[in-house]
Scaffold this motif. Structure first.
Motif, PDB file in Angstrom:
ATOM      1  N   PHE A 178      -5.461  -7.108  -3.658  1.00  0.00           N
ATOM      2  CA  PHE A 178      -6.775  -7.165  -3.001  1.00  0.00           C
ATOM      3  C   PHE A 178      -7.610  -5.945  -3.392  1.00  0.00           C
ATOM      4  O   PHE A 178      -8.792  -6.056  -3.733  1.00  0.00           O
ATOM      5  CB  PHE A 178      -6.566  -7.224  -1.480  1.00  0.00           C
ATOM      6  CG  PHE A 178      -7.834  -7.251  -0.667  1.00  0.00           C
ATOM      7  CD1 PHE A 178      -8.529  -8.448  -0.478  1.00  0.00           C
ATOM      8  CD2 PHE A 178      -8.334  -6.096  -0.087  1.00  0.00           C
ATOM      9  CE1 PHE A 178      -9.693  -8.477   0.275  1.00  0.00           C
ATOM     10  CE2 PHE A 178      -9.501  -6.117   0.662  1.00  0.00           C
ATOM     11  CZ  PHE A 178     -10.181  -7.314   0.846  1.00  0.00           C
ATOM     12  N   LEU A 179      -6.957  -4.772  -3.393  1.00  0.00           N
ATOM     13  CA  LEU A 179      -7.660  -3.535  -3.764  1.00  0.00           C
ATOM     14  C   LEU A 179      -8.082  -3.580  -5.234  1.00  0.00           C
ATOM     15  O   LEU A 179      -9.209  -3.228  -5.590  1.00  0.00           O
ATOM     16  CB  LEU A 179      -6.764  -2.316  -3.509  1.00  0.00           C
ATOM     17  CG  LEU A 179      -6.393  -2.033  -2.042  1.00  0.00           C
ATOM     18  CD1 LEU A 179      -5.328  -0.942  -1.963  1.00  0.00           C
ATOM     19  CD2 LEU A 179      -7.626  -1.635  -1.232  1.00  0.00           C
ATOM     20  N   ILE A 180      -7.156  -4.033  -6.095  1.00  0.00           N
ATOM     21  CA  ILE A 180      -7.441  -4.088  -7.537  1.00  0.00           C
ATOM     22  C   ILE A 180      -8.580  -5.074  -7.821  1.00  0.00           C
ATOM     23  O   ILE A 180      -9.479  -4.797  -8.616  1.00  0.00           O
ATOM     24  CB  ILE A 180      -6.154  -4.453  -8.324  1.00  0.00           C
ATOM     25  CG1 ILE A 180      -5.138  -3.298  -8.213  1.00  0.00           C
ATOM     26  CG2 ILE A 180      -6.474  -4.758  -9.786  1.00  0.00           C
ATOM     27  CD1 ILE A 180      -3.761  -3.617  -8.772  1.00  0.00           C
ATOM     28  N   ASP A 181      -8.561  -6.199  -7.126  1.00  0.00           N
ATOM     29  CA  ASP A 181      -9.631  -7.194  -7.307  1.00  0.00           C
ATOM     30  C   ASP A 181     -11.003  -6.625  -6.938  1.00  0.00           C
ATOM     31  O   ASP A 181     -12.029  -7.072  -7.442  1.00  0.00           O
ATOM     32  CB  ASP A 181      -9.361  -8.450  -6.466  1.00  0.00           C
ATOM     33  CG  ASP A 181      -8.188  -9.265  -7.007  1.00  0.00           C
ATOM     34  OD1 ASP A 181      -7.787  -9.018  -8.174  1.00  0.00           O
ATOM     35  OD2 ASP A 181      -7.665 -10.131  -6.275  1.00  0.00           O
ATOM     36  N   LEU A 207       4.663  -1.273  -6.682  1.00  0.00           N
ATOM     37  CA  LEU A 207       4.954  -0.976  -8.086  1.00  0.00           C
ATOM     38  C   LEU A 207       4.803  -2.228  -8.950  1.00  0.00           C
ATOM     39  O   LEU A 207       4.203  -2.192 -10.023  1.00  0.00           O
ATOM     40  CB  LEU A 207       6.378  -0.407  -8.217  1.00  0.00           C
ATOM     41  CG  LEU A 207       6.610   0.946  -7.520  1.00  0.00           C
ATOM     42  CD1 LEU A 207       8.090   1.316  -7.540  1.00  0.00           C
ATOM     43  CD2 LEU A 207       5.762   2.051  -8.170  1.00  0.00           C
ATOM     44  N   GLU A 208       5.334  -3.350  -8.450  1.00  0.00           N
ATOM     45  CA  GLU A 208       5.257  -4.606  -9.204  1.00  0.00           C
ATOM     46  C   GLU A 208       3.811  -5.026  -9.440  1.00  0.00           C
ATOM     47  O   GLU A 208       3.456  -5.526 -10.508  1.00  0.00           O
ATOM     48  CB  GLU A 208       5.984  -5.723  -8.438  1.00  0.00           C
ATOM     49  CG  GLU A 208       7.497  -5.633  -8.534  1.00  0.00           C
ATOM     50  CD  GLU A 208       8.190  -6.758  -7.768  1.00  0.00           C
ATOM     51  OE1 GLU A 208       9.429  -6.745  -7.729  1.00  0.00           O
ATOM     52  OE2 GLU A 208       7.481  -7.640  -7.218  1.00  0.00           O
ATOM     53  N   CYS A 209       2.991  -4.842  -8.413  1.00  0.00           N
ATOM     54  CA  CYS A 209       1.612  -5.278  -8.539  1.00  0.00           C
ATOM     55  C   CYS A 209       0.855  -4.432  -9.558  1.00  0.00           C
ATOM     56  O   CYS A 209       0.072  -4.957 -10.355  1.00  0.00           O
ATOM     57  CB  CYS A 209       0.926  -5.244  -7.175  1.00  0.00           C
ATOM     58  SG  CYS A 209      -0.715  -5.965  -7.201  1.00  0.00           S
ATOM     59  N   LEU A 210       1.112  -3.117  -9.556  1.00  0.00           N
ATOM     60  CA  LEU A 210       0.469  -2.259 -10.556  1.00  0.00           C
ATOM     61  C   LEU A 210       0.870  -2.719 -11.956  1.00  0.00           C
ATOM     62  O   LEU A 210       0.030  -2.887 -12.842  1.00  0.00           O
ATOM     63  CB  LEU A 210       0.882  -0.792 -10.359  1.00  0.00           C
ATOM     64  CG  LEU A 210       0.386  -0.075  -9.101  1.00  0.00           C
ATOM     65  CD1 LEU A 210       0.807   1.398  -9.150  1.00  0.00           C
ATOM     66  CD2 LEU A 210      -1.127  -0.176  -8.939  1.00  0.00           C
ATOM     67  N   GLU A 211       2.178  -2.932 -12.130  1.00  0.00           N
ATOM     68  CA  GLU A 211       2.688  -3.357 -13.444  1.00  0.00           C
ATOM     69  C   GLU A 211       2.047  -4.650 -13.914  1.00  0.00           C
ATOM     70  O   GLU A 211       1.599  -4.760 -15.054  1.00  0.00           O
ATOM     71  CB  GLU A 211       4.208  -3.534 -13.383  1.00  0.00           C
ATOM     72  CG  GLU A 211       4.933  -2.250 -13.690  1.00  0.00           C
ATOM     73  CD  GLU A 211       6.443  -2.437 -13.790  1.00  0.00           C
ATOM     74  OE1 GLU A 211       6.922  -3.572 -13.598  1.00  0.00           O
ATOM     75  OE2 GLU A 211       7.141  -1.436 -14.039  1.00  0.00           O
ATOM     76  N   SER A 212       1.998  -5.641 -13.014  1.00  0.00           N
ATOM     77  CA  SER A 212       1.490  -6.940 -13.440  1.00  0.00           C
ATOM     78  C   SER A 212      -0.018  -6.882 -13.725  1.00  0.00           C
ATOM     79  O   SER A 212      -0.578  -7.777 -14.336  1.00  0.00           O
ATOM     80  CB  SER A 212       1.815  -8.017 -12.406  1.00  0.00           C
ATOM     81  OG  SER A 212       1.077  -7.789 -11.234  1.00  0.00           O
ATOM     82  N   GLU A 336     -13.166  -3.636   8.144  1.00  0.00           N
ATOM     83  CA  GLU A 336     -14.208  -2.762   7.588  1.00  0.00           C
ATOM     84  C   GLU A 336     -13.719  -1.662   6.642  1.00  0.00           C
ATOM     85  O   GLU A 336     -14.527  -1.010   6.001  1.00  0.00           O
ATOM     86  CB  GLU A 336     -14.956  -2.068   8.747  1.00  0.00           C
ATOM     87  CG  GLU A 336     -15.630  -3.021   9.708  1.00  0.00           C
ATOM     88  CD  GLU A 336     -15.966  -2.356  11.059  1.00  0.00           C
ATOM     89  OE1 GLU A 336     -16.558  -3.044  11.905  1.00  0.00           O
ATOM     90  OE2 GLU A 336     -15.629  -1.174  11.253  1.00  0.00           O
ATOM     91  N   SER A 337     -12.394  -1.441   6.541  1.00  0.00           N
ATOM     92  CA  SER A 337     -11.925  -0.263   5.812  1.00  0.00           C
ATOM     93  C   SER A 337     -11.789  -0.465   4.300  1.00  0.00           C
ATOM     94  O   SER A 337     -11.333   0.432   3.593  1.00  0.00           O
ATOM     95  CB  SER A 337     -10.578   0.201   6.381  1.00  0.00           C
ATOM     96  OG  SER A 337      -9.600  -0.776   6.132  1.00  0.00           O
ATOM     97  N   THR A 338     -12.124  -1.670   3.831  1.00  0.00           N
ATOM     98  CA  THR A 338     -12.081  -1.909   2.383  1.00  0.00           C
ATOM     99  C   THR A 338     -13.441  -2.409   1.917  1.00  0.00           C
ATOM    100  O   THR A 338     -14.173  -3.017   2.691  1.00  0.00           O
ATOM    101  CB  THR A 338     -11.020  -2.975   2.026  1.00  0.00           C
ATOM    102  OG1 THR A 338     -11.156  -4.074   2.941  1.00  0.00           O
ATOM    103  CG2 THR A 338      -9.621  -2.425   2.113  1.00  0.00           C
ATOM    104  N   LYS A 339     -13.741  -2.137   0.641  1.00  0.00           N
ATOM    105  CA  LYS A 339     -15.039  -2.556   0.069  1.00  0.00           C
ATOM    106  C   LYS A 339     -15.142  -4.068   0.003  1.00  0.00           C
ATOM    107  O   LYS A 339     -14.167  -4.759  -0.231  1.00  0.00           O
ATOM    108  CB  LYS A 339     -15.180  -1.966  -1.333  1.00  0.00           C
ATOM    109  CG  LYS A 339     -16.015  -0.697  -1.336  1.00  0.00           C
ATOM    110  CD  LYS A 339     -16.129  -0.167  -2.764  1.00  0.00           C
ATOM    111  CE  LYS A 339     -15.854   1.323  -2.778  1.00  0.00           C
ATOM    112  NZ  LYS A 339     -15.054   1.788  -3.876  1.00  0.00           N
TER     113      LYS A 339
END
Lengths: 339, 339
Positions: A178-181, A207-212, A336-339
């Protein structure tokens, strides 16, 4: 004064661990013959009654479920208890709660007390220390004696029993994705030490999500917190030395302290840094900014655990050994805490 | 399936209340001879064991304290439990917790279960429904059977036992005086219905403080909330119709919802309206603005209750009937929500 002999007092008297006493009284092959004899003689002399009383009471139903949780001043665990209570009440069962305070010894003692004819079975989330020690004899023995155990949240994969968990790894991937998107490139992780199973799984998901997503894994973006007494200071210190565009926290307390620390650095959430947390606590809803979260499903987890245990208690004897693990799906609640 | 006969099942079977069954089995003069005979015969036939088993076990110490609280997803009660646990652990006692869910029947059943040889005594805060019904037979009987009871927070003045309370009335006066000293002329009160003893005392303290400052009592500034399911809407509605310069809330949830409601009306806290609450919850500390509060002393209350109970359990028989009420002093913690 009348003094009752307990596992603890025997252990103290003979200068051995509670676990040794407990194992010796259950005739465990792990304990030497000499030690067993000494402990048994002592226990007999003082008329100590081990919990295999439960065995003889096997056919006496108490209609009571025993819950053992690691902490009580903890919104997630109290929500699980509420979920258990609701189902138990509907089904005509009572509920008794004991706390391990994350101590292995207290967990062993609690099981001993509750198995002693007070309850028909257990719903539990194991103590941090039990996960660390990897000493599960009390769980194995209780199950072997015919008392069903349902584990939730912090469970032990090696133990054969019913389990209710959320998919912590998937939930963590969901949060980080969600953050990466939303454009995150440098996601910091605020987590617990690895021996806490859910902390480890959430770390793995991160870790897995960063890698993928082909993002580099940067150890300097990861803070593993052991001591819950000073986590606020640790988070503040960490965020001073770290430059990140977003934060994934494994609980709401870490998230709230991160927001506070960022604010003292003159940074705003979510404008400068987005924050997402695992929780279904009170703070997330009421905090300003309210927190985007991965829902831990406390109520549902409690209700499911109670259904599994009652189902097992009311099943015929020959079907009692069919165990299942129910994995509840997490959901992302955008606030509210995420863009 | 083996079915255990309980107070509840007898009540259901004979179509009478749980309280009637409980009283009949204890030979209460309140119940007619006919009804008593019927209930006793039924109980005997189904081999029901009433809790005067406790009587025969009077000399067998379990080294376990029973706690009965009205709610579990409630920071104050869990903090009290933590306070009890700390003292109990130090003194070699275990702790078992049951919930009444604010139901009279569940409270009676819980006492029945725990008095049945599982615990040496009770620490409890009574259910709302018990306070409303004014039916205290289960408490009186338990105490008469020789099981000490310590009440905390929501206690019953008529019952002879040890008690730990805070001075709710004085705490409320302290809160309202603080607002008046800062210039308040129109102080709104967000409270519970009067049969909840602490709610009533805090309301009385509010009224007394206005009077002693020669401020008029304006009923339109007082909101009494019964149903905790929709309190946010009720507070919002109330604040739309009320013009006040400050608010005294009997708990932090009411305070937080008031701040939220004021904000939607375009008003700021503390600039336009000051807010003060009774609590020592998590929200108060972390909310923005953080809340000025009257500290409820949960930890201290739990620790004191545990000390009183253990002291009573370990005292010689002839000194057991000396009861005391410990009144803890509240303190005002000034934070950001007041001018």
């Amino acid at each position: 004064m009348n003094k009752k002999v307990t596992l603890k007092s025997i252990a103290k008297e003979l200068d051995v661990s509670i676990s040794t006493v407990s194992k010796a009284l259950k005739d465990s092959p792990e304990i030497s013959k000499d030690t067993k004899q000494k402990i048994k003689a002592f226990a007999k002399f003082y008329n100590y009654k081990p919990n295999n009383i439960a065995l003889s009471l096997k056919n006496r139903k108490t209609k009571t479920l025993g819950i053992i949780i690691p902490e009580i001043v903890h919104h997630f665990f109290t929500t699980v208890i509420k979920g258990i209570e609701q189902v138990a009440n509907d089904e005509g069962y009572n509920v008794i709660v004991c706390l391990s305070n994350n101590s292995f010894d207290k967990e062993v003692i609690n099981m001993e007390i509750l198995a002693n004819g007070s309850t028909d079975g257990f719903i539990m989330s194991v103590a941090k220390e039990t996960q660390q020690k990897k000493d599960y004899h009390h769980l194995v023995e209780t199950i072997n004696q015919g008392m069903p155990v349902v584990m939730f949240d912090r469970m032990i994969p090696e133990i054969n029993c019913d389990k209710v968990i959320i998919d912590d790894k998937k939930g963590a991937r969901q949060a980080v994705q969600f953050l990466i998107d939303k454009g995150a490139k440098k996601v910091a992780l605020l987590t617990t030490v690895d021996y806490v199973s859910v902390g480890k799984l959430r770390t793995t998901g991160y870790l897995e999500c960063l890698e993928s997503n082909d993002l580099p894994i940067d150890e300097s973006l990861i803070l593993k917190i052991e001591d819950m007494d000073h986590y606020a200071e640790k988070i503040e210190e960490f965020l001073k030395q770290t430059s990140c565009d977003s934060i994934f926290a494994v609980n709401e307390h870490f998230a709230v302290e991160a927001i506070r620390a960022l604010r003292t650095q003159g940074k705003s959430v979510p404008e400068d840094v987005s924050v997402i947390a695992f929780t279904d606590g009170e703070l997330s809803k009421h905090f300003i900014p309210s927190l985007t979260t991965i829902n831990q499903k406390g109520l549902e987890m409690g209700a499911t655990a109670a259904k599994l245990l009652i189902d097992k208690l009311e099943r015929p004897e020959d079907e009692k050994e069919l165990y299942q693990t129910v994995i509840l799906e997490t959901s992302l609640i955008e606030r509210e805490s995420t863009k």
